[in-house]
Design an enzyme around this catalytic site. Structure first.
Site, PDB file in Angstrom:
ATOM      1  N   ASP A 191      -8.042  -9.309   4.033  1.00 20.54           N
ATOM      2  CA  ASP A 191      -7.823  -8.173   4.917  1.00 20.54           C
ATOM      3  C   ASP A 191      -8.847  -8.055   6.039  1.00 20.54           C
ATOM      4  OD1 ASP A 191      -6.910  -5.882   6.013  1.00 20.54           O
ATOM      5  OD2 ASP A 191      -7.182  -4.623   4.244  1.00 20.54           O
ATOM      6  N   GLU A 215     -12.525  -2.318  12.279  1.00 19.43           N
ATOM      7  CA  GLU A 215     -12.566  -1.589  11.012  1.00 19.43           C
ATOM      8  C   GLU A 215     -13.643  -2.136  10.082  1.00 19.43           C
ATOM      9  OE1 GLU A 215      -8.845  -1.715   8.883  1.00 19.43           O
ATOM     10  OE2 GLU A 215      -9.663  -0.625   7.168  1.00 19.43           O
ATOM     11  N   GLU A 243       0.816  -1.214   0.000  1.00 18.11           N
ATOM     12  CA  GLU A 243       0.000   0.000   0.000  1.00 18.11           C
ATOM     13  C   GLU A 243       0.850   1.264   0.000  1.00 18.11           C
ATOM     14  OE1 GLU A 243      -2.696  -0.627   3.349  1.00 18.11           O
ATOM     15  OE2 GLU A 243      -4.088  -1.656   1.997  1.00 18.11           O
TER      16      GLU A 243
HETATM   17  C1  BDP Z   1      -6.080  -2.190   5.985  1.00 20.35           C
HETATM   18  C2  BDP Z   1      -6.405  -0.853   6.581  1.00 20.35           C
HETATM   19  C3  BDP Z   1      -5.245   0.109   6.459  1.00 20.35           C
HETATM   20  C4  BDP Z   1      -3.983  -0.534   7.011  1.00 20.35           C
HETATM   21  C5  BDP Z   1      -3.740  -1.858   6.334  1.00 20.35           C
HETATM   22  C6  BDP Z   1      -2.555  -2.611   6.916  1.00 20.35           C
HETATM   23  O1  BDP Z   1      -7.537  -0.318   5.922  1.00 20.35           O
HETATM   24  O2  BDP Z   1      -5.585   1.282   7.157  1.00 20.35           O
HETATM   25  O3  BDP Z   1      -2.896   0.303   6.841  1.00 20.35           O
HETATM   26  O4  BDP Z   1      -4.873  -2.683   6.509  1.00 20.35           O
HETATM   27  O5  BDP Z   1      -2.800  -3.591   7.605  1.00 20.35           O
HETATM   28  O6  BDP Z   1      -7.095  -3.097   6.356  1.00 20.35           O
HETATM   29  O7  BDP Z   1      -1.425  -2.250   6.689  1.00 20.35           O
END
Ligand code: BDP
Length: 719
Positions: free
Chosen positions: A383, A411, A309
């Site tokens: 996720d 979340e 990401e």
């Molecule tokens: C996702 C979240 C994000 C996190 C990412 C992670 O939306 O905010 O940074 O995981 O685990 O689910 O790095």
């Protein structure tokens, strides 16, 4: 006349304030968590405990022993209404704390090999009429203390204690996704508890209370900063702040780790880049490690999100995750530090379907990680969705240490207004059988190292803690913090038993009320699955903030950010085909699972649409078709929340009014949002299925356009 006039003016104000007063509840604000220590109401039980806990012997003097003594004082005063008495005489003490090197222990016939207790384990036993707490370290004695107090808080008899406890996992960690400006990514309980601006000099009482709560459930490591890390955390000014926290947490047996940005050598070190094979980059990390250990001799190590990401990583220089992780591991090694290297990776330039990517990148690296590296894997392959199958990495890297990463913050499960007890989710993931070495090769055995002798075992939970008075926003969020710690200590405990303990310590001792509340908790996560993502659906949430439904979203920068990528609804049916005919994600599982998952008829119903694209007319095990079952499941989710509301009303008299009211209000929100999820998703899927809502089920309240038009620019916790 003037007086009358004044009275007329005042009347509404007076009435108003008395009306408001009805809504103010004195009582429990939740700050004390599960460590309330209120006077035991059952007089005979209290009397019995008073007898059994008259005096304590605890040798040695240290910050940890002070904490033990303080805890005993609080508990004795609170639970028993009895002033605590410490004595120098072992024979006269009713409770004796022994470190295993105490010569007086020889007088007791303890038939146990104490070396097996390691540095954190303990014995809690009754010998004749004495209660003994025995451990090799003071940290072990602290854990034993909290265990003893838990027995008392839950009304358990102390006459025949015979407990041997050794944690199953070495590193039991909370990961805070907290930024240096106190914003918490995916946090729904207020600002970060870590006030970096005022540290190191100003040390909040909360830090101590937080440490104490963690110690009480066996958590021994924390990462105070976000995995989307800010390089500044490694600058001297911040390291002094980190040191202040580490000094507070140390006597509670808690080590501090830091999330680090892989490009730190470049960003704050002035190096040209952060390529891990360059000697100057390696040197920079070695120097940084030495600087940290100078300040914090027991520093835990680094947590790293790399090449994920948008975060930098070794891949930026054509290096592997192993090269990146090992470089950091070697810098920490001389000081005893560890690296937790996250496997949550998916790349925008990769064609492979997202659920395949972590496995594709990491499995070829199996055996290449140094022994102070643990690869930290999210429980599922995508996720933290309300339900996912176990990640295929568990069982596929027998020559590496794999850590479990759970999300405690909700979340994807309704933020902090939905009651969703995650004990059942954690257990489902831990008990899942990978079949990697035949039947019984559970994820838990991979994580605790028993399947492959991993040198480093760990479990991490993404914290749900913030500045809210009750720490977690929803009171039941506390249960998720609690159950995470308890399962990290012992994954063989049951979610129901842990719920029982927590309710008893936090909400009520009334047996009927406990049974009702436990029932609510045990089915709550399945309710959320049903009203959000039933039958294996996943990733249907709205963009960015992830609040509420957004199954229609199909226009984001990357295909695999879109819900449409995951549900693949069309005129024919619903679900993503991950069999050999589709993305072939099933090939990443052991042959046992490959065979089962290849056929919808042998795929677990709760994961059907995760692995298969099925026709709307597909006949489900119930005999009904897919469309019917989908509608049915969404409605079961809503009905589950309605049932929770009724159950909560039924325990009203047994719950503190303030807490009762908070949960009642939250359940109201949860019901509204459950209906919103159901209606928005069904209205949307109906545009594909072209079928009416089956008889007996309500029609969506609005059309898809309405749901699609809803905007929430200020939803909390955004990344
Ligand atoms: C996702 C979240 C994000 C996190 C990412 C992670 O939306 O905010 O940074 O995981 O685990 O689910 O790095």
């Amino acid at each position: 006349m003037k007086k009358l006039f004044m009275l007329l003016i005042m009347l509404p104000i007076l009435l108003g304030s008395s009306a408001m007063a009805q809504h103010r509840f004195s009582g429990e604000d939740g700050y004390r968590l599960w460590l309330k220590y209120d006077l035991i109401q059952d007089q005979s039980l209290r009397q019995q405990y008073r007898q059994q806990l008259q005096s304590f012997f605890i040798a040695s003097d240290s910050a940890t022993v002070d904490i033990i003594k303080h805890e005993l004082t609080l508990a004795s005063n609170g639970l028993l209404g009895q002033t605590v008495k410490f004595t120098d005489s072992v024979p006269k003490a009713s409770v004796v704390f022994f470190k295993s090197d105490n010569p007086q222990l020889a007088k007791y016939d303890i038939k146990q090999d104490l070396t097996q207790l390691g540095q954190e384990g303990y014995l809690l036993v009754t010998v004749a009429k004495q209660i003994l707490l025995i451990a090799n370290s003071e940290q072990g004695l602290l854990y034993a203390t909290f265990d003893l107090l838990r027995q008392i808080q839950t009304g358990t008899s102390l006459t025949q204690l015979n407990k041997k406890q050794v944690p199953k996992v070495q590193l039991r960690m909370l990961n805070h996704w907290d930024d240096l400006d106190r914003h918490t990514e995916r946090g729904y309980a207020g600002q970060s508890i870590f006030d970096w601006h005022k540290l190191p000099d100003y040390q909040e009482q909360r830090y101590y209370d937080y440490a104490r709560a963690n110690a009480s459930i066996g958590i021994n490591g924390i990462v105070p900063n976000n995995v989307n890390a800010n390089a500044l955390i490694l600058t001297p000014a911040y390291l002094h702040k980190v040191k202040a926290l580490a000094d507070i947490f140390r006597p509670y047996g808690i080590k501090v780790y830091l999330s680090v940005k892989f490009s730190s050598p470049h960003l704050i070190g002035g190096l040209e880049n952060s390529d891990p094979v360059k000697p100057e980059v390696q040197q920079w990390w070695q120097d940084k490690a030495a600087e940290i250990y100078q300040l914090i001799p027991d520093f835990g190590g680094f947590l790293v999100k790399a090449n994920s990401e948008g975060q930098p990583g070794p891949g930026d220089f054509g290096r592997t995750h192993a090269q990146g992780a090992n470089m950091l591991a070697r810098a920490l090694k001389p000081f005893g530090g560890n690296v937790l290297w996250r496997a949550f990776v998916y790349a925008h330039d990769t064609k492979a379907e997202r659920s395949l990517q972590a496995y594709n990148e990491f499995v070829p690296l199996d055996g290449k990680f140094d022994n102070n590296v643990s690869v930290q894997v999210k429980n599922g392959p995508i996720d933290f969705q309300p339900r996912e199958p176990f990640s295929p990495l568990f069982g596929a890297m027998p020559h590496s240490s794999l850590a479990m990463e759970f999300q405690i913050t909700q979340e994807y499960l309704g933020f902090s207004t939905h009651l969703a007890y995650l004990g059942t989710l954690y257990k489902e993931a831990l008990d899942a059988d990978t079949h990697s070495k035949g039947a019984g090769s559970t994820v838990a055995k991979v994580v605790d190292g028993s399947l492959s002798d991993s040198p480093l075992t760990a479990m991490a939970g993404v914290a749900n803690i913030g500045m809210d008075r009750n720490w977690t926003g929803h009171i039941f969020g506390q249960a998720n913090w609690y159950v995470f710690g308890r399962l990290a200590w012992d994954h063989d405990l049951s979610a129901a038993d842990i719920a029982d303990e927590w309710i008893n310590m936090t909400l009520t001792h009334n047996k009927n009320a406990i049974a009702q509340i436990k029932d609510m908790m045990m089915s709550s996560r399945e309710d959320v699955v049903n009203y959000m993502t039933p039958l294996g659906l996943h990733h249907l949430m709205d963009t960015g903030h992830h609040y509420g439904p957004g199954p229609w979203v199909d226009n984001l920068g990357r295909a695999d950010w879109n819900p449409t990528y995951y549900h693949r609804a069309d005129k024919q049916g619903l679900g993503i085909d991950r069999t050999a005919a589709g993305t072939n994600a099933i090939s990443q599982y052991a042959p046992f699972w490959q065979e089962k998952l290849a056929d919808p008829a042998t795929t677990p119903t709760e994961l059907l649409l995760w692995f298969h694209h099925l026709s709307w007319d597909y006949t489900m095990p119930s005999g009904k078709n897919l469309w019917y079952e989908l509608v049915h499941h969404y409605n079961m989710g809503v009905a589950g929340v309605e049932k929770m509301q009724q159950q909560w009303q039924s325990v009203k008299n047994q719950i503190d009014p303030n807490q009762f009211n908070q949960v009642e209000m939250a359940l109201g929100i949860q019901l509204k949002e459950a209906k919103w999820w159901r209606d928005a998703c069904l209205a949307y899927f109906q545009t594909f299925s072209q079928r009416p809502i089956p008889e007996g089920f309500p029609k969506p309240a609005h059309d898809v356009d309405y749901y699609q038009s809803l905007q929430f620019p200020y939803a909390p916790g955004q990344g």
